[in-house]
Write a protein that holds these residues in place. Structure first.
Motif, PDB file in Angstrom:
ATOM      1  N   LEU A 155       0.825  -1.216   0.000  1.00 26.70           N
ATOM      2  CA  LEU A 155       0.000   0.000   0.000  1.00 26.70           C
ATOM      3  C   LEU A 155       0.856   1.263   0.000  1.00 26.70           C
ATOM      4  CD1 LEU A 155      -2.806  -1.140   2.462  1.00 26.70           C
ATOM      5  CD2 LEU A 155      -3.071  -0.626   0.010  1.00 26.70           C
ATOM      6  N   CYS A 156       1.984   1.206   0.726  1.00 27.82           N
ATOM      7  CA  CYS A 156       2.885   2.370   0.719  1.00 27.82           C
ATOM      8  C   CYS A 156       3.471   2.578  -0.674  1.00 27.82           C
ATOM      9  CB  CYS A 156       3.995   2.193   1.755  1.00 27.82           C
ATOM     10  SG  CYS A 156       3.404   2.392   3.449  1.00 27.82           S
ATOM     11  N   ASN A 157       3.878   1.512  -1.326  1.00 25.70           N
ATOM     12  CA  ASN A 157       4.410   1.616  -2.691  1.00 25.70           C
ATOM     13  C   ASN A 157       3.349   2.149  -3.646  1.00 25.70           C
ATOM     14  OD1 ASN A 157       6.964   0.678  -2.049  1.00 25.70           O
ATOM     15  ND2 ASN A 157       6.461  -1.447  -2.507  1.00 25.70           N
ATOM     16  N   ARG A 158       2.164   1.629  -3.521  1.00 27.22           N
ATOM     17  CA  ARG A 158       1.057   2.031  -4.398  1.00 27.22           C
ATOM     18  C   ARG A 158       0.718   3.508  -4.226  1.00 27.22           C
ATOM     19  NH1 ARG A 158      -4.932   1.382  -4.314  1.00 27.22           N
ATOM     20  NH2 ARG A 158      -5.503   0.916  -6.445  1.00 27.22           N
ATOM     21  N   ASN A 159       0.849   3.984  -3.006  1.00 27.54           N
ATOM     22  CA  ASN A 159       0.498   5.373  -2.693  1.00 27.54           C
ATOM     23  C   ASN A 159       1.716   6.290  -2.631  1.00 27.54           C
ATOM     24  OD1 ASN A 159      -2.528   5.432  -2.169  1.00 27.54           O
ATOM     25  ND2 ASN A 159      -1.859   3.629  -1.021  1.00 27.54           N
ATOM     26  N   LYS A 160       2.832   5.797  -3.168  1.00 22.89           N
ATOM     27  CA  LYS A 160       4.057   6.603  -3.267  1.00 22.89           C
ATOM     28  C   LYS A 160       4.544   7.104  -1.907  1.00 22.89           C
ATOM     29  CE  LYS A 160       3.598   6.769  -7.892  1.00 22.89           C
ATOM     30  NZ  LYS A 160       3.032   5.488  -8.213  1.00 22.89           N
ATOM     31  N   VAL A 161       4.630   6.164  -0.947  1.00 27.47           N
ATOM     32  CA  VAL A 161       5.164   6.473   0.385  1.00 27.47           C
ATOM     33  C   VAL A 161       6.408   5.592   0.559  1.00 27.47           C
ATOM     34  CG1 VAL A 161       4.629   6.634   2.846  1.00 27.47           C
ATOM     35  CG2 VAL A 161       2.795   6.882   1.161  1.00 27.47           C
ATOM     36  N   PRO A 162       7.493   5.895  -0.158  1.00 27.79           N
ATOM     37  CA  PRO A 162       8.657   5.002  -0.207  1.00 27.79           C
ATOM     38  C   PRO A 162       9.461   4.912   1.082  1.00 27.79           C
ATOM     39  CG  PRO A 162       9.137   7.028  -1.369  1.00 27.79           C
ATOM     40  CD  PRO A 162       7.686   7.084  -0.981  1.00 27.79           C
ATOM     41  N   GLU A 163       9.436   5.916   1.927  1.00 30.22           N
ATOM     42  CA  GLU A 163      10.280   5.854   3.123  1.00 30.22           C
ATOM     43  C   GLU A 163       9.900   4.688   4.034  1.00 30.22           C
ATOM     44  OE1 GLU A 163       7.094   8.996   4.110  1.00 30.22           O
ATOM     45  OE2 GLU A 163       8.337   8.522   2.405  1.00 30.22           O
ATOM     46  N   THR A 164       8.654   4.250   3.987  1.00 28.71           N
ATOM     47  CA  THR A 164       8.233   3.114   4.810  1.00 28.71           C
ATOM     48  C   THR A 164       8.876   1.830   4.311  1.00 28.71           C
ATOM     49  OG1 THR A 164       6.156   4.186   5.316  1.00 28.71           O
ATOM     50  CG2 THR A 164       6.243   1.821   5.643  1.00 28.71           C
ATOM     51  N   GLU A 165       8.976   1.698   3.009  1.00 25.84           N
ATOM     52  CA  GLU A 165       9.587   0.498   2.450  1.00 25.84           C
ATOM     53  C   GLU A 165      11.024   0.352   2.934  1.00 25.84           C
ATOM     54  OE1 GLU A 165      10.651  -1.648  -1.773  1.00 25.84           O
ATOM     55  OE2 GLU A 165       9.556   0.229  -1.806  1.00 25.84           O
ATOM     56  N   GLU A 166      11.742   1.451   2.994  1.00 22.84           N
ATOM     57  CA  GLU A 166      13.128   1.405   3.452  1.00 22.84           C
ATOM     58  C   GLU A 166      13.228   0.854   4.879  1.00 22.84           C
ATOM     59  OE1 GLU A 166      14.590   5.382   3.191  1.00 22.84           O
ATOM     60  OE2 GLU A 166      14.063   5.555   1.072  1.00 22.84           O
ATOM     61  N   HIS A 167      12.290   1.221   5.704  1.00 23.05           N
ATOM     62  CA  HIS A 167      12.350   0.828   7.108  1.00 23.05           C
ATOM     63  C   HIS A 167      11.813  -0.582   7.362  1.00 23.05           C
ATOM     64  CE1 HIS A 167      13.543   4.843   8.266  1.00 23.05           C
ATOM     65  NE2 HIS A 167      12.555   5.325   7.544  1.00 23.05           N
ATOM     66  N   LEU A 168      10.884  -1.032   6.547  1.00 18.45           N
ATOM     67  CA  LEU A 168      10.229  -2.317   6.812  1.00 18.45           C
ATOM     68  C   LEU A 168      10.602  -3.437   5.853  1.00 18.45           C
ATOM     69  CD1 LEU A 168       6.607  -1.255   7.783  1.00 18.45           C
ATOM     70  CD2 LEU A 168       8.332  -2.258   9.248  1.00 18.45           C
ATOM     71  N   GLN A 169      11.019  -3.123   4.655  1.00 14.35           N
ATOM     72  CA  GLN A 169      11.253  -4.157   3.644  1.00 14.35           C
ATOM     73  C   GLN A 169      12.221  -5.236   4.134  1.00 14.35           C
ATOM     74  OE1 GLN A 169       9.623  -4.285   0.578  1.00 14.35           O
ATOM     75  NE2 GLN A 169      10.532  -6.310   0.341  1.00 14.35           N
ATOM     76  N   GLY A 170      13.351  -4.842   4.691  1.00 13.45           N
ATOM     77  CA  GLY A 170      14.346  -5.805   5.162  1.00 13.45           C
ATOM     78  C   GLY A 170      13.806  -6.672   6.289  1.00 13.45           C
ATOM     79  N   LYS A 171      13.072  -6.053   7.201  1.00 14.52           N
ATOM     80  CA  LYS A 171      12.504  -6.804   8.331  1.00 14.52           C
ATOM     81  C   LYS A 171      11.421  -7.772   7.839  1.00 14.52           C
ATOM     82  CE  LYS A 171      13.626  -3.122  11.592  1.00 14.52           C
ATOM     83  NZ  LYS A 171      14.988  -3.483  11.578  1.00 14.52           N
ATOM     84  N   TYR A 172      10.647  -7.312   6.852  1.00 13.76           N
ATOM     85  CA  TYR A 172       9.623  -8.167   6.248  1.00 13.76           C
ATOM     86  C   TYR A 172      10.277  -9.382   5.578  1.00 13.76           C
ATOM     87  CZ  TYR A 172       6.393  -9.799   2.662  1.00 13.76           C
ATOM     88  OH  TYR A 172       5.631 -10.594   1.841  1.00 13.76           O
TER      89      TYR A 172
END
Length: 194
Positions: free
Chosen positions: A16-33
């Motif tokens: 949802l963050c990617n879809r809504n262009k909120v990339p900073e969340t991906e940086e913080h959660l992608q690795g943990k996910y």
């Protein structure tokens, strides 16, 4: 919660963050996910490995039981043919093989080792029985060692999983607070599906 719940929430939130262009969340959660997904996959593989190792223990225990029964019947027949021999009393003091075959896996190993010691003191030819018991015992001991190793690795994986879940929860909360300061509440709530 279970690892599956964390993975589901993480995947949906990142998407949802990617879809809504909120990339900073991906940086913080992608690795943990990704770490959570990796642990989940390891757990699934470890469950299969544990089942296989246990099945091997059960099969080798069955072979060991057959060897114990064979030794019992061999000596029982010997005593029937030679009534003065009375081997059974010294080899199987309880008068039955189930004292050994019904014992727990680890106790059975000790009892079979004791049985082998008693057989080695006999003057009758017990070489075939001893060889069969030693082979079955070695096979079972090896399988029990493998099973214990798998259980140990499974416990380490559970610890790793708990640490990763805690890290993910912390990052998820931080992401929520960070986004709450940047966007309106309704939008942020939609980024964090329940």
């Amino acid at each position: 919660g279970s690892i599956e719940v964390f993975i589901q929430h993480g995947r949906r939130h990142i998407r949802l963050c990617n879809r809504n262009k909120v990339p900073e969340t991906e940086e913080h959660l992608q690795g943990k996910y990704e770490a959570l997904v990796e642990v989940k996959n390891k757990k699934e593989a470890m469950t299969i490995e544990r089942e296989d190792a246990y099945d091997d223990v059960v099969m080798t225990d069955s072979s060991l039981d057959v060897a114990v029964k064979g030794t019992f019947y061999f000596n029982q027949q010997h005593d029937q043919k030679n009534p003065h021999a009375q081997l059974m009393k010294s080899i199987f003091p309880s008068g039955k093989f189930t004292t050994i075959t019904n014992a727990s896996f680890s106790k059975e190993i000790d009892l079979v080792n004791d049985l082998i010691t008693r057989l080695e003191t006999q003057t009758t030819n017990q070489a075939e029985n001893i060889a069969e018991l030693k082979k079955a015992l070695a096979d079972m001991s090896k399988c029990l060692g493998t099973y214990a190793d798998v259980i140990g690795r499974q416990k380490q994986l559970a610890t790793e999983e708990n640490i990763l879940k805690d890290d993910f929860k912390d990052a998820y909360k931080k992401s929520f607070h960070r986004l709450s300061g940047k966007y309106d509440k309704a939008f942020v709530d939609r980024l964090f599906p329940k």
